[in-house]
Design an enzyme around this catalytic site. Sequence first.
Site, PDB file in Angstrom:
ATOM      1  N   GLU A 363     106.348 -37.463  -2.586  1.00 61.08           N
ATOM      2  CA  GLU A 363     105.798 -36.374  -1.757  1.00 61.08           C
ATOM      3  C   GLU A 363     106.921 -35.562  -1.097  1.00 61.08           C
ATOM      4  O   GLU A 363     106.812 -35.132   0.046  1.00 61.08           O
ATOM      5  CB  GLU A 363     104.769 -36.909  -0.763  1.00 61.08           C
ATOM      6  CG  GLU A 363     103.585 -37.507  -1.511  1.00 61.08           C
ATOM      7  CD  GLU A 363     102.302 -37.544  -0.734  1.00 61.08           C
ATOM      8  OE1 GLU A 363     102.106 -36.683   0.124  1.00 61.08           O
ATOM      9  OE2 GLU A 363     101.505 -38.451  -1.022  1.00 61.08           O
TER      10      GLU A 363
HETATM   11  N1  CAA Z   1     101.896 -24.140   2.887  1.00 60.64           N
HETATM   12  C1  CAA Z   1     101.394 -22.998   2.341  1.00 60.64           C
HETATM   13  N2  CAA Z   1     102.139 -22.206   1.520  1.00 60.64           N
HETATM   14  C2  CAA Z   1     103.401 -22.593   1.239  1.00 60.64           C
HETATM   15  C3  CAA Z   1     103.970 -23.758   1.775  1.00 60.64           C
HETATM   16  C4  CAA Z   1     103.162 -24.547   2.630  1.00 60.64           C
HETATM   17  N3  CAA Z   1     103.633 -25.670   3.168  1.00 60.64           N
HETATM   18  N4  CAA Z   1     105.228 -23.875   1.330  1.00 60.64           N
HETATM   19  C5  CAA Z   1     105.459 -22.820   0.545  1.00 60.64           C
HETATM   20  N5  CAA Z   1     104.363 -22.042   0.499  1.00 60.64           N
HETATM   21  C6  CAA Z   1     104.199 -20.765  -0.200  1.00 60.64           C
HETATM   22  C7  CAA Z   1     105.222 -19.769   0.310  1.00 60.64           C
HETATM   23  O1  CAA Z   1     104.745 -19.080   1.438  1.00 60.64           O
HETATM   24  C8  CAA Z   1     105.420 -18.866  -0.883  1.00 60.64           C
HETATM   25  O2  CAA Z   1     104.344 -17.945  -0.942  1.00 60.64           O
HETATM   26  P1  CAA Z   1     104.668 -16.370  -1.108  1.00 60.64           P
HETATM   27  O3  CAA Z   1     105.389 -16.256  -2.441  1.00 60.64           O
HETATM   28  O4  CAA Z   1     103.299 -15.744  -1.092  1.00 60.64           O
HETATM   29  O5  CAA Z   1     105.531 -15.977   0.045  1.00 60.64           O
HETATM   30  C9  CAA Z   1     105.242 -19.798  -2.085  1.00 60.64           C
HETATM   31  O6  CAA Z   1     104.522 -20.952  -1.593  1.00 60.64           O
HETATM   32  C10 CAA Z   1     106.547 -20.245  -2.662  1.00 60.64           C
HETATM   33  O7  CAA Z   1     107.309 -20.815  -1.624  1.00 60.64           O
HETATM   34  P2  CAA Z   1     108.874 -21.130  -1.783  1.00 60.64           P
HETATM   35  O8  CAA Z   1     109.551 -19.891  -2.286  1.00 60.64           O
HETATM   36  O9  CAA Z   1     109.361 -21.738  -0.522  1.00 60.64           O
HETATM   37  O10 CAA Z   1     108.850 -22.177  -2.994  1.00 60.64           O
HETATM   38  P3  CAA Z   1     110.006 -22.982  -3.706  1.00 60.64           P
HETATM   39  O11 CAA Z   1     109.771 -22.893  -5.165  1.00 60.64           O
HETATM   40  O12 CAA Z   1     111.346 -22.531  -3.182  1.00 60.64           O
HETATM   41  O13 CAA Z   1     109.737 -24.500  -3.296  1.00 60.64           O
HETATM   42  C11 CAA Z   1     109.952 -26.499  -1.990  1.00 60.64           C
HETATM   43  C12 CAA Z   1     109.793 -24.971  -2.015  1.00 60.64           C
HETATM   44  C13 CAA Z   1     109.811 -26.858  -0.542  1.00 60.64           C
HETATM   45  C14 CAA Z   1     111.291 -26.970  -2.516  1.00 60.64           C
HETATM   46  C15 CAA Z   1     108.808 -27.119  -2.823  1.00 60.64           C
HETATM   47  O14 CAA Z   1     108.992 -26.918  -4.196  1.00 60.64           O
HETATM   48  C16 CAA Z   1     108.609 -28.596  -2.583  1.00 60.64           C
HETATM   49  O15 CAA Z   1     107.983 -28.991  -1.591  1.00 60.64           O
HETATM   50  N6  CAA Z   1     109.143 -29.439  -3.493  1.00 60.64           N
HETATM   51  C17 CAA Z   1     108.872 -30.869  -3.435  1.00 60.64           C
HETATM   52  C18 CAA Z   1     107.683 -31.175  -4.271  1.00 60.64           C
HETATM   53  C19 CAA Z   1     107.049 -32.464  -3.901  1.00 60.64           C
HETATM   54  O16 CAA Z   1     106.896 -32.814  -2.738  1.00 60.64           O
HETATM   55  N7  CAA Z   1     106.611 -33.184  -4.926  1.00 60.64           N
HETATM   56  C20 CAA Z   1     105.887 -34.391  -4.720  1.00 60.64           C
HETATM   57  C21 CAA Z   1     104.872 -34.539  -5.817  1.00 60.64           C
HETATM   58  S1  CAA Z   1     103.412 -35.358  -5.361  1.00 60.64           S
HETATM   59  C22 CAA Z   1     103.767 -36.973  -5.165  1.00 60.64           C
HETATM   60  O17 CAA Z   1     104.862 -37.390  -5.023  1.00 60.64           O
HETATM   61  C23 CAA Z   1     102.584 -37.862  -5.074  1.00 60.64           C
HETATM   62  C24 CAA Z   1     102.440 -38.855  -6.136  1.00 60.64           C
HETATM   63  O18 CAA Z   1     101.343 -39.059  -6.644  1.00 60.64           O
HETATM   64  C25 CAA Z   1     103.601 -39.705  -6.491  1.00 60.64           C
END
Ligand code: CAA
Length: 378
Positions: A363
């Site tokens: 996550e």
């Molecule tokens: N809430 C709502 N919208 C959001 C948001 C949030 N928390 N975070 C980003 N957004 C929106 C942004 O506002 C943006 O929208 P606009 O283009 O309209 O402005 C869009 O999403 C893109 O945002 P970013 O440019 O910030 O996106 P990014 O590609 O740079 O990624 C990141 C940001 C934080 C690195 C993200 O990719 C991330 O959280 N990565 C980690 C993924 C993760 O947690 N994976 C876990 C998988 S699930 C798991 O582990 C469970 C399982 O079953 C094992």
Amino acid sequence: MDFELSREQKLIQKMIREFTENEIAPITAETDRTSTYPAETIDKLFDCGVMGMAVPKEYGGAGADLLSAAICVEEISKQCASTGDIVATHNGLCCAPILENGTEEQKKKYLPMLTQGHKVGAFALTESNAGSDASKGTTTARLEGDKYILNGSKIFITNGYVAEVFVVFAMTDPSKGTKGISAFIVEKDFPGFSVGKHEEKLGLHGSPTAEIVFTDCEVPKENLLGQEGKGFRIAMATLDGGRIGIAAQALGIAEGAMQEAINFTKTREQFGRPIAKFQNTQFELANMHVGIEAGRLLCYKAAAIKNTGARVTLDAATAKLFCSELAMKVTTKAVQMHGGYGYTKDYPVERMMRDAKITEIYEGTSEIQRVVISGNIL
Ligand code: CAA
């Protein structure tokens, strides 16, 4: 600011604590040793309303608040982090996005299944080349008549080989980047859905992790969750909530390990006295206590904020980062305090240390939490 749990929250805490001590603790070591999914326990958790507990009563849930849901994951994870993971994923990553983004028809169809129907849920975002960089998935969804046709695969899916309902993310328009991603509700019985590799992991042996595969998988058009192109936002907002669940899980692991360290050091004698009489032990236990108190405040605060409906990105990432690193520190120290015994499977701290590690990874890794936190404060 009120630091007291409400009467209802205290009752839920007491109920789940008794349940975990009586029903989960006795089988945790065996669950870990045999890598067995604790099916009976999960059925009992459905019966007592913990699965989907924050779903409103009109959709079959217990209508509990999100702090109560976090407390349940904390208490369960004190005894068994695998079970805590199954519950946190079901509640935070499957029930929550359907509740928050679903149409009335979707909520009426799927939430009762995920609460009363004893069907376990999962969340499918990660792909082999899209982990931290979650927007780079290559699974596609193509609209053909009244169906979307999904192709691709997802990995490391918690509940992967037991879940019956999945929230899945796929590209509907690859040319649009994050705005080309859409979310879908997929049932395991849809044509073209299959389960791939079952993962063998360092820890969380009772939590079923698998690859899932879509081969021309037919998903009814009405199973689009939210609007086309809004999938990445749904994924990120869902993970904000999910990260509170992982903070609660990590907190529970740390609490369990501190209790084991206390029990052991009070009885283990070296140099003519219990090792709890040595100042080094006392200071280490004091450090654990301080960390756990701080982690609980961060975790409960994030859950309480999320419960108001406010955006919780920063607080969730802060709680998840702190609690997962705490779990790793506390379990590692607890093993150290047990000396050679801590390195054997005769003591639960060995399992706890293995279980803790994933909380710094899934996550969103600790590094990703720092990206989110710094992005929000700069
Ligand atoms: N809430 C709502 N919208 C959001 C948001 C949030 N928390 N975070 C980003 N957004 C929106 C942004 O506002 C943006 O929208 P606009 O283009 O309209 O402005 C869009 O999403 C893109 O945002 P970013 O440019 O910030 O996106 P990014 O590609 O740079 O990624 C990141 C940001 C934080 C690195 C993200 O990719 C991330 O959280 N990565 C980690 C993924 C993760 O947690 N994976 C876990 C998988 S699930 C798991 O582990 C469970 C399982 O079953 C094992």
